[in-house]
Design a protein around this motif. Sequence first.
Motif, short mmCIF file in Angstrom:
data_model
loop_
_atom_site.label_atom_id
_atom_site.label_comp_id
_atom_site.label_asym_id
_atom_site.label_seq_id
_atom_site.Cartn_x
_atom_site.Cartn_y
_atom_site.Cartn_z
N THR A 62 0.84 -1.21 0.00
CA THR A 62 0.00 0.00 0.00
C THR A 62 0.87 1.25 0.00
O THR A 62 0.53 2.23 -0.66
CB THR A 62 -0.99 0.02 1.19
OG1 THR A 62 -0.28 -0.15 2.41
CG2 THR A 62 -2.06 -1.04 1.05
N GLU A 66 0.55 4.07 -2.70
CA GLU A 66 0.27 5.44 -2.25
C GLU A 66 1.32 6.42 -2.73
O GLU A 66 1.03 7.61 -2.91
CB GLU A 66 0.17 5.49 -0.72
CG GLU A 66 -1.09 4.86 -0.18
CD GLU A 66 -1.10 4.80 1.34
OE1 GLU A 66 -0.09 5.19 1.98
OE2 GLU A 66 -2.11 4.36 1.89
N ASN A 81 -6.71 11.90 2.11
CA ASN A 81 -5.67 10.90 2.42
C ASN A 81 -6.29 9.53 2.72
O ASN A 81 -5.72 8.51 2.34
CB ASN A 81 -4.82 11.38 3.59
CG ASN A 81 -3.91 12.51 3.20
OD1 ASN A 81 -3.46 12.58 2.06
ND2 ASN A 81 -3.64 13.41 4.13
N ARG A 82 -7.43 9.53 3.39
CA ARG A 82 -8.11 8.26 3.69
C ARG A 82 -8.56 7.58 2.39
O ARG A 82 -8.43 6.37 2.23
CB ARG A 82 -9.31 8.51 4.61
CG ARG A 82 -10.06 7.28 4.99
CD ARG A 82 -9.17 6.35 5.77
NE ARG A 82 -9.83 5.07 5.88
CZ ARG A 82 -9.47 4.14 6.72
NH1 ARG A 82 -8.45 4.34 7.52
NH2 ARG A 82 -10.09 3.00 6.75
N ARG A 83 -9.07 8.36 1.44
CA ARG A 83 -9.50 7.82 0.15
C ARG A 83 -8.31 7.22 -0.59
O ARG A 83 -8.39 6.13 -1.15
CB ARG A 83 -10.17 8.90 -0.70
CG ARG A 83 -10.66 8.38 -2.05
CD ARG A 83 -11.18 9.48 -2.96
NE ARG A 83 -10.23 10.59 -3.14
CZ ARG A 83 -9.14 10.53 -3.93
NH1 ARG A 83 -8.85 9.44 -4.60
NH2 ARG A 83 -8.35 11.58 -4.05
N HIS A 85 -5.58 6.02 0.75
CA HIS A 85 -5.22 4.78 1.45
C HIS A 85 -6.20 3.66 1.10
O HIS A 85 -5.78 2.52 0.82
CB HIS A 85 -5.18 4.99 2.96
CG HIS A 85 -4.93 3.72 3.71
ND1 HIS A 85 -3.69 3.12 3.76
CD2 HIS A 85 -5.76 2.92 4.40
CE1 HIS A 85 -3.77 2.01 4.46
NE2 HIS A 85 -5.03 1.86 4.86
N ASP A 86 -7.49 3.95 1.11
CA ASP A 86 -8.49 2.93 0.80
C ASP A 86 -8.34 2.40 -0.62
O ASP A 86 -8.46 1.20 -0.86
CB ASP A 86 -9.91 3.48 1.01
CG ASP A 86 -10.25 3.70 2.47
OD1 ASP A 86 -9.52 3.18 3.34
OD2 ASP A 86 -11.25 4.40 2.74
N GLU A 87 -8.06 3.30 -1.57
CA GLU A 87 -7.85 2.87 -2.95
C GLU A 87 -6.58 2.02 -3.08
O GLU A 87 -6.57 1.02 -3.80
CB GLU A 87 -7.77 4.08 -3.88
CG GLU A 87 -9.11 4.76 -4.10
CD GLU A 87 -9.03 6.00 -4.98
OE1 GLU A 87 -8.00 6.19 -5.66
OE2 GLU A 87 -9.99 6.77 -4.98
N LEU A 89 -5.27 0.17 -0.68
CA LEU A 89 -5.56 -1.12 -0.04
C LEU A 89 -6.40 -2.00 -0.96
O LEU A 89 -6.14 -3.20 -1.10
CB LEU A 89 -6.27 -0.90 1.29
CG LEU A 89 -6.58 -2.16 2.09
CD1 LEU A 89 -5.31 -2.95 2.38
CD2 LEU A 89 -7.28 -1.79 3.38
N GLN A 90 -7.36 -1.40 -1.63
CA GLN A 90 -8.20 -2.16 -2.56
C GLN A 90 -7.35 -2.72 -3.72
O GLN A 90 -7.49 -3.87 -4.12
CB GLN A 90 -9.32 -1.28 -3.10
CG GLN A 90 -10.33 -2.01 -3.92
CD GLN A 90 -11.50 -1.12 -4.32
OE1 GLN A 90 -11.46 0.10 -4.19
NE2 GLN A 90 -12.55 -1.74 -4.80
N ASN A 93 -5.21 -5.58 -2.35
CA ASN A 93 -6.02 -6.79 -2.23
C ASN A 93 -6.26 -7.43 -3.58
O ASN A 93 -6.19 -8.66 -3.72
CB ASN A 93 -7.37 -6.49 -1.57
CG ASN A 93 -7.29 -6.17 -0.09
OD1 ASN A 93 -8.21 -5.58 0.45
ND2 ASN A 93 -6.21 -6.51 0.57
#
Length: 102
Positions: A62, A66, A81-83, A85-87, A89-90, A93
């Motif tokens: 990640t 990032e 920043n959260r978005r 990180h989520d992208e 992580l997705q 995965n």
Amino acid sequence: MARRWSKAKQQLDQLICATLKNRVHFHVTAYRKAHDQMGRAFITVDGKDIFSMCTLAVINKTAEIESRFERVRGVEDVLVNRRIHDEALQEANGDGYFFKYA
């Protein structure tokens, strides 16, 4: 109280069909000498990893993803920043990187 791995492994092994009985194996490894004692959980078929969950590998992957994005430094941009990180992580995965712990 957490279930002991030996008991959980025994229950998993009982779910394997007869044709896969000696081919599929479940493993959990802890790296005690690592600073955070992280490890990994993985499944092998015929001795080859087919599924692996390693928190450290996910963190590294990640971070690599990032790094492609321009991270925002302002406190008001926490959601951006959260978005990111989520992208990341997705995507990790999707590439087969999973956390050992959910």
